[in-house]
Write a protein that holds these residues in place. Structure first.
Motif, PDB file in Angstrom:
ATOM      1  N   UNK A  49       0.631 -26.593 -75.907  1.00 35.23           N
ATOM      2  CA  UNK A  49       1.266 -27.906 -76.008  1.00 35.23           C
ATOM      3  C   UNK A  49       1.431 -28.359 -77.447  1.00 35.23           C
ATOM      4  N   UNK A  50       0.394 -28.178 -78.254  1.00 36.23           N
ATOM      5  CA  UNK A  50       0.445 -28.607 -79.648  1.00 36.23           C
ATOM      6  C   UNK A  50       1.501 -27.831 -80.426  1.00 36.23           C
ATOM      7  N   UNK A  51       1.579 -26.519 -80.146  1.00 35.12           N
ATOM      8  CA  UNK A  51       2.563 -25.690 -80.849  1.00 35.12           C
ATOM      9  C   UNK A  51       3.986 -26.091 -80.482  1.00 35.12           C
ATOM     10  N   UNK A  52       4.188 -26.405 -79.192  1.00 31.21           N
ATOM     11  CA  UNK A  52       5.526 -26.822 -78.774  1.00 31.21           C
ATOM     12  C   UNK A  52       5.913 -28.118 -79.464  1.00 31.21           C
ATOM     13  N   UNK A  53       4.939 -29.000 -79.613  1.00 31.62           N
ATOM     14  CA  UNK A  53       5.242 -30.254 -80.274  1.00 31.62           C
ATOM     15  C   UNK A  53       5.634 -29.976 -81.727  1.00 31.62           C
ATOM     16  N   UNK A 110       5.777 -31.985 -74.114  1.00 34.43           N
ATOM     17  CA  UNK A 110       6.070 -30.721 -74.787  1.00 34.43           C
ATOM     18  C   UNK A 110       6.633 -29.670 -73.838  1.00 34.43           C
ATOM     19  N   UNK A 111       6.519 -29.890 -72.512  1.00 31.62           N
ATOM     20  CA  UNK A 111       7.055 -28.918 -71.563  1.00 31.62           C
ATOM     21  C   UNK A 111       8.564 -29.099 -71.411  1.00 31.62           C
ATOM     22  N   UNK A 112       9.006 -30.335 -71.223  1.00 34.41           N
ATOM     23  CA  UNK A 112      10.421 -30.536 -70.924  1.00 34.41           C
ATOM     24  C   UNK A 112      11.272 -30.711 -72.166  1.00 34.41           C
ATOM     25  N   UNK A 113      10.651 -30.767 -73.353  1.00 33.13           N
ATOM     26  CA  UNK A 113      11.477 -31.044 -74.519  1.00 33.13           C
ATOM     27  C   UNK A 113      12.080 -29.780 -75.124  1.00 33.13           C
ATOM     28  N   UNK A 114      11.707 -28.609 -74.589  1.00 33.69           N
ATOM     29  CA  UNK A 114      12.328 -27.372 -75.069  1.00 33.69           C
ATOM     30  C   UNK A 114      12.953 -26.649 -73.882  1.00 33.69           C
ATOM     31  N   UNK A 115      14.156 -26.161 -74.059  1.00 38.44           N
ATOM     32  CA  UNK A 115      14.833 -25.419 -73.003  1.00 38.44           C
ATOM     33  C   UNK A 115      14.080 -24.109 -72.742  1.00 38.44           C
ATOM     34  N   UNK A 116      13.553 -23.939 -71.525  1.00 36.20           N
ATOM     35  CA  UNK A 116      12.717 -22.763 -71.262  1.00 36.20           C
ATOM     36  C   UNK A 116      13.494 -21.460 -71.350  1.00 36.20           C
ATOM     37  N   UNK A 117      14.821 -21.537 -71.293  1.00 40.18           N
ATOM     38  CA  UNK A 117      15.608 -20.309 -71.279  1.00 40.18           C
ATOM     39  C   UNK A 117      16.067 -19.874 -72.667  1.00 40.18           C
ATOM     40  N   UNK A 132       4.377 -38.960 -79.132  1.00 37.99           N
ATOM     41  CA  UNK A 132       4.386 -37.540 -79.499  1.00 37.99           C
ATOM     42  C   UNK A 132       3.061 -36.836 -79.244  1.00 37.99           C
ATOM     43  N   UNK A 133       1.980 -37.572 -79.099  1.00 35.40           N
ATOM     44  CA  UNK A 133       0.686 -36.875 -78.974  1.00 35.40           C
ATOM     45  C   UNK A 133      -0.043 -37.221 -77.683  1.00 35.40           C
ATOM     46  N   UNK A 134       0.588 -38.004 -76.791  1.00 29.22           N
ATOM     47  CA  UNK A 134      -0.178 -38.475 -75.637  1.00 29.22           C
ATOM     48  C   UNK A 134      -0.485 -37.361 -74.645  1.00 29.22           C
ATOM     49  N   UNK A 135       0.259 -36.255 -74.704  1.00 28.58           N
ATOM     50  CA  UNK A 135      -0.015 -35.174 -73.763  1.00 28.58           C
ATOM     51  C   UNK A 135      -0.991 -34.150 -74.349  1.00 28.58           C
ATOM     52  N   UNK A 136      -1.516 -34.419 -75.544  1.00 31.53           N
ATOM     53  CA  UNK A 136      -2.327 -33.406 -76.231  1.00 31.53           C
ATOM     54  C   UNK A 136      -3.811 -33.778 -76.258  1.00 31.53           C
ATOM     55  N   UNK A 137      -4.646 -32.743 -76.388  1.00 33.33           N
ATOM     56  CA  UNK A 137      -6.080 -32.975 -76.576  1.00 33.33           C
ATOM     57  C   UNK A 137      -6.339 -33.637 -77.927  1.00 33.33           C
TER      58      UNK A 137
END
Lengths: 533, 316, 332
Positions: A411-415, A355-362, A435-440
């Motif tokens: 993380x969940x919201x970004x997903x 969820x961090x790298x899948x959205x352009x931070x800018x 899609x959910x492996x990085x989430x709680x």
């Protein structure tokens, strides 16, 4: 005297209180798991037991006693003798936890020589001995290897060997299997179990995975926001939790042995939307060439979910990227709606793992979601905004989130944003890559539920690529099991899970931790049998 | 964690402002730029210009030592005059700032443009393009800047405007490292999921490169460029010191130092002024460059010093 | 180590290709200059007949690639030059003939090389010891006064051009304090002691500047390593600070230091040119500056190629050392 005695422990980093008045004891030879989601403070507790916060600016309050040493008050020298000598720690990521430049045997010998006055040669011999003990084949030769020459599981064994070197009374394991595949995880947990039986050392296990805890310990302490929620024998806490949070947590954990709740019954003959025929993908050239995906054929029908499950290196991500057209196959073809297809097309979308790298931070999340609309040629700003707001609300966010940036979301919201972006293209198929492996787990359950809802509502076909067997069972109508680039078994989910035909599938399923300690013990002996086959 | 709502640029300023040394350096650099821009104005106030000879102000009997105390400091000549020629030192110094900063900035622009174009093309092009451009870059990196520019400057006819030539030569020889950095960064970004997502949206590759990739390489490029400026200043000064860079009558700090060791006893400021100016300028630019780097990426701050593509990721 | 030989071989082949490319670029750039190449090469005092002869010897009538081929031929097999009255044989590796000084470029360079090698390699020993030592000290005393002082000093070092520090050193040490005489090169084989004394200031001038860069890099690399997970492991096992810094953090700085030494070798050679000019050392740097000033093309081309050769070799050595320091490179 208790092995560990913690009373009123608080740890503060600046204004953040990571641990808040935690107390617990651990007797000689006993095993306790600290279980909690990210941010619960469980790893901080592990570090505090060895006094690792000393000199870092963190404020530690309360009293900590480990193996007779008052960690808060002890002089530096006494603390150094405790670390590694009486209480040893095994960290989460075995690659980064070892010095890349030195041979593994030398690193263990170095630690050993800190605590015992022996010659270099004797320390080196001890290193080989403990490496052999943790099941590293040809330990003498392998002790000269550097960490990058080991596989992930072997590295974790080496770290455990380092911990064993000085025969500590307490082993602190901080997420020791999180970076590992499920079959390797089972091996490491079995190793820890055996070592504990043989040496009688105490174990403090820190984990986010309730199943891992059930496999390994006698007692569980559930943590949340730095506090203890529930504490008791593992069977009692996991079998009949008394606290609502524990119940929610357990409820969110996907079960590998439970059939899918809303299995669909279909009447009409299913319509094929996406098809893979003899897909093959090679990377590299010459001697370094390797085949990531080898002769994979699949069909995906309208409205169904196909689960693709496999361990790391099985080729499942490569397969997913070929299905959406981000990667071109070396051989074979992907057919959409009955026609061969090259490159990407909006009707086949993807939801990404990180969820961090899948959205352009800018760029604002609204702009990211609007991308497919604009690319399609929509130029009316009002209509674009309207549609994006609708989509954001549909995935459980607020319309006002349009102008916010990715770092403001969890993380969940970004997903969820990622899902909204995929939906904006009006897709017929969505490939979800882990899609959910990085989430709680609780967030995981919500995102999985959202995907299910959207599928029913929009008649989407989903390809759900994941390493977690339980999650895949929870969402899939059909399942394909991948190993080394090939599909070893494919069929309706319940059939594959309840009556696996392929030995590898059986091995995978046997490695999944069970939530019930009694079943866990049965599984352990079953694994031994499978291993001796 | 960053404050909510802070965009990239605002975050950058906020982080830069917390570094006192970088702020001081920024003020010094701003002053230097101001002096360079206002050189004609400043010399007009003094009433001098950098090229007029004043033979009456030097003692030709003693080999051209400036007459008067402190190397001829007076109300007319604020910092004294040059030995032998009697040209006004203050005027030469402020006009020298023009040359130093102008040449260094122009060279940096050339380096950045070539480096970014080559780096991006190598990263996004097919295997052959990448191989070719990467080999060319390797050759460029292997060429010693000082030696090549020294030799190149020798053969170009002197009718070509010298400062422009020096800037061009430095720019054309020393773009290798920036191309390597850009290529590596672009390759990293290309693999990021948000770039894949943009491709899935249906955008063409040009649009994806412009919208998703270019902003991502801005930070390392700015960082590296900020460190190139002081290097270029030093190179220009060195070339002029050797007599092949900027040639008289155009003043340049490096050139002023050429004969300074002969005059240090009679006119110490003839040595100290250009040396001090060079030192302060390069120091301020270096500190500012460090500050920019820290502000753009606090974590990578120490990494970039050696960011020439040598450090490879460990593969398990 | 099986992949190691292959790795070194690949680097070597790469270096040969790079050298070849540099020689092409240099040759083309210098012999395709505007104006009468033969006149420029021969020098301003040449008679038309001499210019004509030079034009023939450089094969100026032939296409460029043929001319370059003759040049390569001379480099590998040697060449004969007639200077009107006599015929000179220039044996391989022949870099051509300086018509202005009537000397063979190879001989000219060989005569000057010991001076430059003495300067650069002597200075390299100094800058590595000074630079890495300062860096280790800064990382060890991080957050204390010592580190701040050292950071300030190294920053000043980075900001000082080599000819400025050389000038200042010369004026202060030789002029004002008269601790040393103004340097005059003495050959090592004649008198090693005098050789060292006379090179002391040039060594220092070049080394101080380079050392500053190494100190900054070493400190940064060590601090970065100290923040890594494996350092936490050793701390959690009771390993003392001395060992953490001296064994683990320093080891992490090895590879970057090697890389920087290769990267900076080119600029150090540039610095050596300045140092030689400043101190009047009769090395190839000084000769190059002279040749550039009188536009003696064969000498300029030869010098640039020889210096390029050393820089490329230094890069290959660094690459191989780097791979020894960090084996993961070989696998990548």
């Amino acid at each position: 005297m208790s092995l560990v005695n913690v009373t009123g422990l608080t740890v503060e980093f600046g204004s953040l209180r990571a641990v808040d008045g935690l107390s617990f004891r651990l007797e000689q030879g006993a095993a306790l798991a600290l279980v909690g989601e990210s941010g619960s403070g469980k790893s901080t507790v592990a570090s505090a037991l060895l006094g690792l916060h000393r000199g870092t600016g963190a404020r530690v309050g309360g009293s900590i006693e480990v193996a007779g040493v008052d960690v808060q008050e002890a002089p530096d020298e006494a603390l150094r003798r405790l670390r590694g000598g009486k209480a040893a720690m095994v960290f989460q990521d075995p690659l980064s936890s070892l010095d890349p430049y030195y041979a593994i045997g030398d690193q263990i010998a170095e630690v050993y020589r800190v605590h015992t006055r022996v010659s270099r040669r004797a320390a080196r011999a001890r290193a080989v001995e403990v490496l052999d003990r943790v099941g590293i084949p040809d330990a003498l030769r392998r002790s000269r290897s550097r960490p990058h020459e080991f596989s992930g599981g072997m590295r974790q064994r080496a770290l455990i060997a380092m911990a064993l070197a000085c025969e500590p009374d307490l082993l602190i394991a901080d997420e020791p299997t999180t970076a590992l595949d499920v079959t390797v995880q089972a091996q490491i947990l079995d190793l820890l179990h055996t070592l504990r039986q043989e040496t009688g050392m105490g174990l403090l296990l820190v984990t986010h995975d309730v199943g891992v805890a059930a496999e390994s310990v006698d007692e569980v302490l559930v943590m949340r926001h730095g506090r203890a929620v529930e504490h008791g024998p593992v069977a009692a806490v996991l079998g009949s939790p008394s606290q609502p949070y524990t119940r929610d947590l357990l409820g969110a954990v996907p079960r590998v042995d439970a059939p899918r709740a809303a299995a669909q019954v279909r009447e009409e003959p299913p319509e094929v939307v996406l098809e893979a025929r003899g897909l093959r993908r090679e990377f590299g050239r010459g001697k370094r060439a390797f085949t990531a995906v080898d002769d994979v054929s699949l069909t995906i029908h309208r409205g169904e979910t196909l689960g693709v499950v496999g361990e790391s290196g099985s080729g499942k991500t490569t397969l997913g990227r070929m299905l959406v057209g981000l990667l071109e196959p070396t051989a074979g073809q992907v057919r959409y709606d009955g026609h061969a297809r090259v490159g990407v097309r909006p009707a086949v979308q993807m939801v990404f793992q990180d969820p961090v790298s899948s959205l352009n931070p800018r760029r604002s999340v609204g702009e990211s979601v609007a991308d497919p609309l604009r690319a399609r040629g929509e130029s009316d700003e009002g209509r674009i905004r309207e549609r994006v707001r609708e989509l954001l609300e549909r995935v459980g966010l607020e319309a006002a989130h349009y102008d916010r940036y990715p770092h403001e979301f969890s993380g969940g919201q970004r997903q969820r944003v990622g899902i909204a972006r995929a939906l904006a293209a009006d897709p017929r198929v969505i490939v979800c890559d882990e899609p959910v492996s990085a989430l709680d787990v609780t967030t995981q359950a919500q995102v999985v539920a959202l995907l299910g809802e959207l599928q029913r509502e929009l008649g989407l076909a989903l390809v759900f690529v994941a390493h977690d067997l339980a999650v895949v069972r929870q969402v899939s109508d059909r399942v394909a099991v991948m190993r080394r680039g090939r599909i070893v078994e494919e069929g309706p989910a319940d059939e594959v899970y309840d009556n696996p035909r392929d030995p590898y599938t059986r091995q995978l399923l046997a490695a999944v931790p069970a939530l019930d300690p009694r079943i866990a013990a049965q599984r352990r002996s079953a694994r031994r049998e499978l291993a001796t086959l | 964690m960053s404050a909510p709502g802070a965009s990239g640029a605002r975050q950058f300023w906020r982080r830069l402002r917390t570094q006192r040394a970088a702020l001081v350096a920024a003020v010094v650099v701003a002053l230097l730029v101001l002096v360079a821009l206002a050189a004609p104005l400043l010399t007009a106030i003094e009433g001098q210009d950098p090229t007029t000879y004043h033979p009456s102000l030097v003692d030709s009997a003693r080999g051209g030592v400036p007459i008067g105390s402190f190397g001829g400091v007076s109300a007319e000549h604020w910092l004294g005059v040059e030995p032998q020629t009697g040209r006004d030192l203050f005027a030469r110094l402020v006009y020298g700032a023009r040359v130093s900063l102008g040449v260094a900035l122009a060279a940096t622009v050339v380096q950045v443009v070539i480096g970014v174009v080559v780096g991006v093309a190598a990263a996004l092009g097919n295997q052959w393009v990448d191989q070719l451009l990467s080999r060319i870059t390797d050759v460029i990196v292997a060429m010693p800047l000082m030696i090549m520019s020294l030799a190149l400057l020798a053969i170009v006819p002197s009718s070509f405007p010298r400062p422009v030539l020096v800037a061009l030569v430095i720019g054309l020889i020393a773009w290798g490292n920036i191309a390597k950095i850009v290529r590596a960064q672009t390759l990293t970004l290309k693999e990021l999921d948000y770039v894949s997502a943009a491709r899935l949206s249906g955008w063409g590759s040009w649009r994806v490169a412009r919208r998703e990739l270019l902003p991502g390489i801005a930070a390392p490029v700015i960082t590296y460029a900020a460190l190139l400026v002081p290097t270029n200043i030093t190179v220009e000064a060195a070339l002029s010191f050797l007599g092949v860079g900027v040639k008289p009558p155009t003043p340049s700090w490096g050139q002023m130092l050429t004969a300074a060791d002969v005059w240090y006893q009679a006119a110490p400021q003839y040595l100290l002024l250009p040396a001090g100016a060079l030192f302060v300028t390069v120091l301020a630019l270096t500190v500012l460059g460090d500050g920019v780097r820290t502000a753009l990426d606090p974590r990578a701050a120490s990494r970039l010093r050696v960011g020439t593509g040598r450090k490879r990721e460990a593969k398990a | 180590m099986s992949g190691f030989g292959g790795f070194a071989l690949r680097r070597l082949v790469g270096a040969v290709v790079t050298l070849f490319a540099i020689s092409v670029i240099v040759y083309v750039v210098f012999y395709v200059t505007p104006g009468n190449v033969a006149q420029i090469t021969c020098g301003p005092r040449c008679s038309p007949a001499q210019v004509q002869q030079v034009a023939e010897q450089l094969h100026l009538g032939d296409p460029l690639y043929v001319r370059y081929w003759h040049f390569l031929e001379g480099l590998v097999a040697g060449q004969d030059y007639s200077t009107g009255t006599s015929v000179q044989h220039c044996s391989a590796p022949c870099l051509g003939l300086s018509y202005q000084s009537d000397q063979q470029v190879t001989e000219l360079i060989l005569a000057k090389l010991p001076v430059s090698l003495s300067l650069v390699f002597g200075s390299m020993v100094l800058w590595l010891i000074l630079g890495v030592g300062t860096g280790v000290l800064s990382a060890w005393r991080r957050g204390r006064l010592t580190e701040r002082l050292l950071t300030g000093i190294t920053l000043a070092g980075v900001a000082t051009p080599v000819f400025v520090i050389g000038l200042v050193l010369m004026i202060v040490v030789c002029g004002q304090l008269q601790l040393l005489p103004f340097p005059q090169y003495v050959d090592f084989t004649d008198d090693p002691e005098q050789w060292a004394w006379n090179l002391l200031l040039p060594w220092l001038s070049l080394a101080l500047i380079e050392a500053a860069a190494f100190a900054r890099l070493t400190r940064a690399a060590m601090l970065e390593t100290l923040a890594e997970d494996h350092i936490r492991t050793f701390r959690a096992y009771g390993v003392g600070e001395r060992s953490v810094i001296g064994r683990h953090a320093l080891r992490g700085a090895f590879a970057p230091v090697i890389a920087l030494n290769a990267n900076n070798f080119g600029s150090a050679v540039g610095g050596a040119v300045l140092t030689e000019t400043l101190f009047g050392l009769p090395g190839i740097g000084q000769e190059l500056v002279h040749a550039v000033n009188v536009v003696d093309l064969p000498v300029v081309v030869g010098m640039v190629l020889v210096i390029g050769f050393f820089v490329v070799v230094a890069n290959v050595v660094a690459d191989v050392l780097y791979a020894v320091a960090d084996r993961r490179v070989v696998l990548a």
